[in-house]
Scaffold this active site. Structure first.
Site, mmCIF file in Angstrom:
data_model
loop_
_atom_site.group_PDB
_atom_site.id
_atom_site.type_symbol
_atom_site.label_atom_id
_atom_site.label_comp_id
_atom_site.label_asym_id
_atom_site.label_seq_id
_atom_site.Cartn_x
_atom_site.Cartn_y
_atom_site.Cartn_z
ATOM 1 N N ASP A 1 34.080 63.423 42.877
ATOM 2 C CA ASP A 1 35.429 63.008 43.332
ATOM 3 C C ASP A 1 36.447 63.836 42.356
ATOM 4 O O ASP A 1 36.101 63.937 41.209
ATOM 5 C CB ASP A 1 35.672 61.691 42.855
ATOM 6 C CG ASP A 1 35.177 60.795 44.104
ATOM 7 O OD1 ASP A 1 35.209 61.286 45.290
ATOM 8 O OD2 ASP A 1 34.462 59.557 43.838
ATOM 9 N N GLU B 1 51.426 56.180 40.267
ATOM 10 C CA GLU B 1 52.117 57.176 41.165
ATOM 11 C C GLU B 1 53.633 56.373 41.273
ATOM 12 O O GLU B 1 54.513 56.973 40.989
ATOM 13 C CB GLU B 1 51.606 57.518 42.368
ATOM 14 C CG GLU B 1 50.388 58.430 42.134
ATOM 15 C CD GLU B 1 49.243 57.761 42.175
ATOM 16 O OE1 GLU B 1 49.040 56.424 41.844
ATOM 17 O OE2 GLU B 1 47.956 58.322 42.398
ATOM 18 N N ASP C 1 31.067 53.822 48.226
ATOM 19 C CA ASP C 1 30.050 54.877 48.094
ATOM 20 C C ASP C 1 28.712 54.634 48.050
ATOM 21 O O ASP C 1 27.916 55.599 47.667
ATOM 22 C CB ASP C 1 30.585 55.131 46.370
ATOM 23 C CG ASP C 1 32.168 55.824 46.247
ATOM 24 O OD1 ASP C 1 32.427 56.737 47.193
ATOM 25 O OD2 ASP C 1 32.701 55.573 45.319
ATOM 26 N N ASP D 1 31.720 54.645 42.332
ATOM 27 C CA ASP D 1 31.828 52.854 41.795
ATOM 28 C C ASP D 1 32.394 52.159 42.862
ATOM 29 O O ASP D 1 32.104 50.993 42.630
ATOM 30 C CB ASP D 1 33.006 53.118 40.924
ATOM 31 C CG ASP D 1 34.372 53.514 41.107
ATOM 32 O OD1 ASP D 1 34.546 53.973 42.509
ATOM 33 O OD2 ASP D 1 35.243 53.662 40.506
ATOM 34 N N ARG E 1 49.280 55.254 55.682
ATOM 35 C CA ARG E 1 49.659 56.220 54.978
ATOM 36 C C ARG E 1 50.997 56.195 54.366
ATOM 37 O O ARG E 1 51.600 57.337 53.768
ATOM 38 C CB ARG E 1 48.883 57.552 55.126
ATOM 39 C CG ARG E 1 47.406 57.646 55.612
ATOM 40 C CD ARG E 1 47.026 59.037 56.131
ATOM 41 N NE ARG E 1 47.007 60.030 54.968
ATOM 42 C CZ ARG E 1 47.049 61.138 55.198
ATOM 43 N NH1 ARG E 1 47.102 61.809 56.290
ATOM 44 N NH2 ARG E 1 47.024 62.025 53.908
#
Length: 694
Positions: A305, A346, A526, A522, A380
Site C-alpha cells: 500500500d 487531511e 484486505d 490490516d 468521493r
C-alpha cells in the site's frame, strides 16, 4: 514482548545440553533420517564393544565420537528451540484468568473469562484487563499492548475502521469500550501465538523436505558404497597375498559412513529453519510455520500500500490555488467550512492552513441550520450545506476528487474551467493530491495535499530489484498522482484507484504466471488478498478477519516490515544453501582423507611400509587408524563450530541468485574442501603423539 525480551544464555545453553541428551530418544531421532543413521551406527558400535575381543581403545574412541556427533546435532536444534521456548513460556504467564463484565441485556454481569462465548459482549473501562479476543463495537480507548508487542506506548482502539481488534491479556488504560468476543477459550490470539512458537520446531518446509530427500538419497548411496568395500578389499588382499592390509571392521565401516554422508547439514538443517522463525520473532513478526518464512525468501512480487508504507501516511494541505476570478481568501474560507467536521488528518490540516495563512478562526455556526456531508467512497466528496435564513443565503460547499466535484458542478448548471483542471493535472504529476472545492455550481479552486515519500525507501526497493523481486504500489489515487509517487519511490509498477477486488485480481494474475506473491494488510477488505497471497502479513492492529487470513502477524503493525520479512526469508535460504554447499564439499575432503589411508598398505612391497595407493594420501596422515579417527573427530566438532552461523544466518546481501550461488561456491564450496584438509591433518598431529591412534 519480543522487542524487550532478553534471553539468559547461560541458562539457555544449560537447558540445550540437557535437551540434546533427551533428543537421543528414537522418536526424536527418526524425524531426521540422516542423523538417525548416525544414531543407529552409534548403537551398533556400542554393542560391538561388548563382544568378545572387540573392546579396545580405537573402537571405544569411534563409539564415543559417533555419540558426540548425535549429541552435537541435537544441541544445535535445542539451541534454536530454546529461544522459542522462552518466548512461549513468557506468553503462557500472561494467560491469567480474569473476570469479565458481560453484557446481558442492559446489565453488566461479572463472569469468568473462560465462560465467554463467541458473539458475547463485555465492557472494559480504564484499568480492566481485556478478557478475550474481540472487536470493539462501541467506544474508543487506549490499550496497553506492551505485554505482546514490547512497546510501552498505549495504542488507540475504536469501533469501526481497521483498528478495532483487541487481544486478550492486554489492558485498557483509558475510557470505556464494548467488545464483541471473536475467539473462544483456548483459541485466542495468545493461544495461537504460543502454538505458532511451539509448533514451529518440527514443521518442515517444502524446500527443506526436498533437501531432506536429496540428503537421504546421498546417505543411502554412501551406505551401499561403503558396504561394497569389504568384498573389494578381501579380493585385493587375496591378489596381493596379504591379510589385514585394509581396515574393514564394522566400527571402521560405520565411522566411514558417518564421515561420508552429509551429517553436517543433516545435523544443522532443523536449527537453520527454527532460527529463521526466531529472527522473525525478534522483529515482532509471528509466522504460522516455517513454510511462510521460506515462501518469503522465494517471493517474486511484493504488493505494498502507498499510504503508511511507501509514504509517511498523513497527507497535509500545503497550498490553496484559486480558480480565475476567485480570491484565495474566499477559497480558503470555503475549504475550511467544508473541513470543520472532517476529523481526518487531511481535513484538520486544511483547517490549520486556512487559520495560519489567512487568520481564519473557527467560527460559531451553531446558530445556523447546518448539515455536514461526510465523505463516502461512492461520492468521493465531503462538505457542508447551509440553509437560507436571516443570517445569509443558502450554500452547498463541497470538496473532493476532481472528477467527482466536476460532475457535481455540471449537474447544477456550472462549468468546469480548463485552468482549474490544468492545475489538477500539474499537482498530480508532482505526486501530490489535488482536492477541488466548489460552492454550489461554481468551482472556487484547488487544495494541494502532499504525502512525503519515506526516506531510504527508494534504496530498499533497489535492493529488492537486485534480488529479482518486483515491487508493486497499490493506491486509491488517480493514475497521474500514482505515477509520480511510483517514480519518486522507485517501485516497478503501480495499481491506481485500487479497490479490494483489484488487489485480489493482480495477485491471481501474477500467480498464474508462476510467481510467488507477498502483501501486507490490516482491514477486512484486505482479507481475501491476504489469504490468496503466498506470504500474507497481517497487522496486529487490524481486524480479526485480516489476522486470520494472513500467514504472518506483525505485532508492531509497521507496514514496511514486509521488506524485512522478505530479507529474513532470503537469509534463511542463503544460510541453508551455504551450509549445504559446505557440508557436501567437506565430505569430498573426508573421502580423500580416509579412503587412501585405508588402502595405503595394500600391495606394499617387501620391506616397504606403504603400498602404491598411499600416493593418494595427500595429507600424509600417520596411519589408517589415525586417519579414520581424525575424520570422525572433525566430523563431530564441525557441527558445533557451525552452530553460531546456523543460528545467526549468513550475512544478508541484496544480490541476485547467480551471484549468491557463485559466492557460495567460492566461499563455502572451496572453503568446505580446504578447511577439512587443514583440520583433519591438525587433529592427526595431535592424536598421534598422545597415542590415541596406532
Amino acid at each position: 514482548m519480543s522487542a524487550k525480551f532478553e534471553v539468559n544464555y547461560s541458562s539457555l545453553i544449560r537447558q540445550a545440553v540437557i535437551d540434546a541428551f533427551k533428543k537421543l530418544n528414537p522418536k526424536d531421532e527418526i524425524k531426521n533420517l540422516v542423523m538417525f543413521v548416525v544414531w543407529l551406527g552409534s548403537i551398533w558400535t556400542t554393542i560391538i564393544l561388548f563382544l568378545p575381543g572387540q573392546f579396545n581403545r580405537f573402537n571405544l574412541q569411534i563409539c564415543v565420537w559417533l555419540w558426540f556427533t548425535c549429541v552435537f546435532a541435537n544441541f544445535a536444534e535445542a539451541m534454536a528451540e530454546g529461544r522459542g521456548k522462552a518466548h512461549a513460556d513468557a506468553l503462557k504467564k500472561m494467560r491469567t484468568k480474569t473476570m469479565a463484565k458481560k453484557l446481558v441485556g442492559d446489565r453488566e454481569v461479572l463472569v469468568p473469562s473462560a465462560e465467554l462465548k463467541v458473539g458475547d459482549f463485555y465492557v472494559c473501562v480504564a484499568g480492566d484487563a481485556i478478557a478475550a479476543d474481540g472487536e470493539v463495537v462501541d467506544g474508543i480507548a487506549t490499550v496497553d499492548e506492551s505485554a505482546i508487542t514490547g512497546e510501552s506506548a498505549p495504542v488507540v482502539r475504536e469501533s469501526g475502521g481497521d483498528r478495532s481488534a483487541v487481544t486478550g491479556g492486554t489492558k485498557v488504560t483509558s475510557d470505556r469500550i464494548v467488545v464483541r468476543v471473536t475467539a473462544a477459550e483456548g483459541n485466542s490470539f495468545l493461544d495461537r501465538m504460543i502454538e505458532m512458537i511451539e509448533g514451529a520446531r518440527r514443521q518442515k518446509t517444502p524446500n527443506e523436505i526436498a533437501l531432506n530427500i536429496v540428503l537421504v538419497s546421498l546417505t543411502a548411496l554412501f551406505i551401499i558404497v561403503v558396504f561394497t568395500l569389504p568384498p573389494m578389499a578381501h579380493y585385493n588382499e587375496g591378489q596381493a597375498q596379504q591379510t589385514g592390509a585394509v581396515l574393514t571392521t564394522i566400527p571402521v565401516l560405520l565411522a566411514l559412513i558417518v564421515c561420508l554422508i552429509p551429517t553436517t547439514i543433516g545435523g544443522l538443517l532443523s536449527a537453520i529453519g527454527i532460527a529463521g522463525i526466531d529472527r522473525l520473532m525478534r522483529r515482532n513478526v509471528l509466522a504460522t510455520s516455517g513454510r511462510a518464512v521460506e515462501a518469503a525468501g522465494d517471493v517474486d512480487v511484493l504488493l505494498l500500500d502507498k499510504t503508511g508504507t511507501i509514504t509517511l501516511g498523513n497527507r497535509m494541505a500545503t497550498e490553496f490555488i484559486p480558480a480565475p476570478g476567485v480570491a484565495v481568501a474566499d477559497l480558503a474560507e470555503a475549504a475550511q467550512l467544508a473541513s470543520l467536521a472532517d476529523e481526518t488528518p487531511e481535513g484538520r490540516s486544511i483547517v490549520t492552513l486556512a487559520k495560519e495563512k489567512f487568520n481564519l478562526r473557527g467560527r460559531d455556526i451553531n446558530d445556523r441550520d447546518v448539515i455536514f456531508v461526510p465523505f463516502t467512497a461512492q461520492t468521493r466528496m465531503s462538505g457542508v450545506d447551509f440553509s437560507a435564513g436571516p443570517s445569509g443565503p443558502g450554500r452547498s460547499i463541497r470538496k473532493g476528487a476532481a472528477e467527482a466535484v466536476k460532475k457535481y458542478v455540471t449537474e447544477r448548471g456550472g462549468r468546469a474551467e480548463k485552468a482549474v483542471f490544468d492545475t489538477v493535472d500539474e499537482i498530480s504529476r508532482q505526486g501530490a493530491t489535488p482536492l477541488v472545492v466548489a460552492d454550489g455550481a461554481r468551482i472556487l479552486g484547488v487544495i494541494c495535499l502532499k504525502d512525503v515519500v519515506k526516506g531510504g525507501i527508494r534504496e530498499r526497493f533497489a535492493q529488492l530489484r537486485r534480488m529479482g523481486v518486483k515491487t508493486v504500489m497499490i493506491t486509491g489515487d488517480n493514475r497521474l498522482t500514482a505515477a509520480a509517487i511510483a517514480a519518486e519511490a522507485g517501485v516497478d509498477d503501480f495499481i491506481a484507484e485500487a479497490k479490494p477486488e483489484d488487489k485480489l485480481a493482480r495477485i491471481r494474475q501474477e500467480q498464474e504466471g508462476g510467481k510467488l506473491i507477498a502483501m501486507i494488510g490490516d482491514g477486512t477488505n484486505d482479507a481475501p488478498a491476504l489469504a490468496q497471497a503466498d506470504v500474507g502479513v497481517a497487522m496486529n492492529t487490524g481486524t480479526q478477519a485480516a489476522r486470520e487470513a494472513g500467514n504472518m502477524v506483525d505485532l508492531d503493525s509497521n507496514p514496511t516490515k514486509l521488506i524485512e520479512v522478505v530479507e529474513i526469508g532470503k537469509q534463511l535460504l542463503m544460510t541453508r544453501g551455504a551450509l549445504t554447499t559446505f557440508s557436501i564439499a567437506n565430505d569430498v575432503s573426508k573421502y580423500f582423507a580416509i579412503i587412501p589411508a585405508m588402502f595405503g598398505l595394500l600391495y606394499a612391497a617387501k620391506g616397504s611400509s606403504f603400498g602404491p595407493l598411499n600416493t593418494y594420501n595427500i595429507m600424509f596422515l600417520h596411519s589408517p587408524q589415525s586417519a579414520i579417527l581424525s575424520a570422525v573427530i572433525f566430523n563431530a566438532l564441525v557441527i558445533v563450530a557451525l552452530i553460531p552461523l546456523a543460528l545467526k544466518g549468513v550475512k544478508y546481501e541484496a544480490l541476485g541468485a547467480k551471484v549468491i550461488l557463485r559466492k557460495n561456491m567460492l566461499i563455502y564450496g572451496l572453503g568446505g574442501i580446504i578447511v577439512p584438509f587443514a583440520f583433519i591433518k591438525l587433529i592427526d598431529l595431535i592424536i598421534v603423539p598422545l597415542h590415541l591412534a596406532p
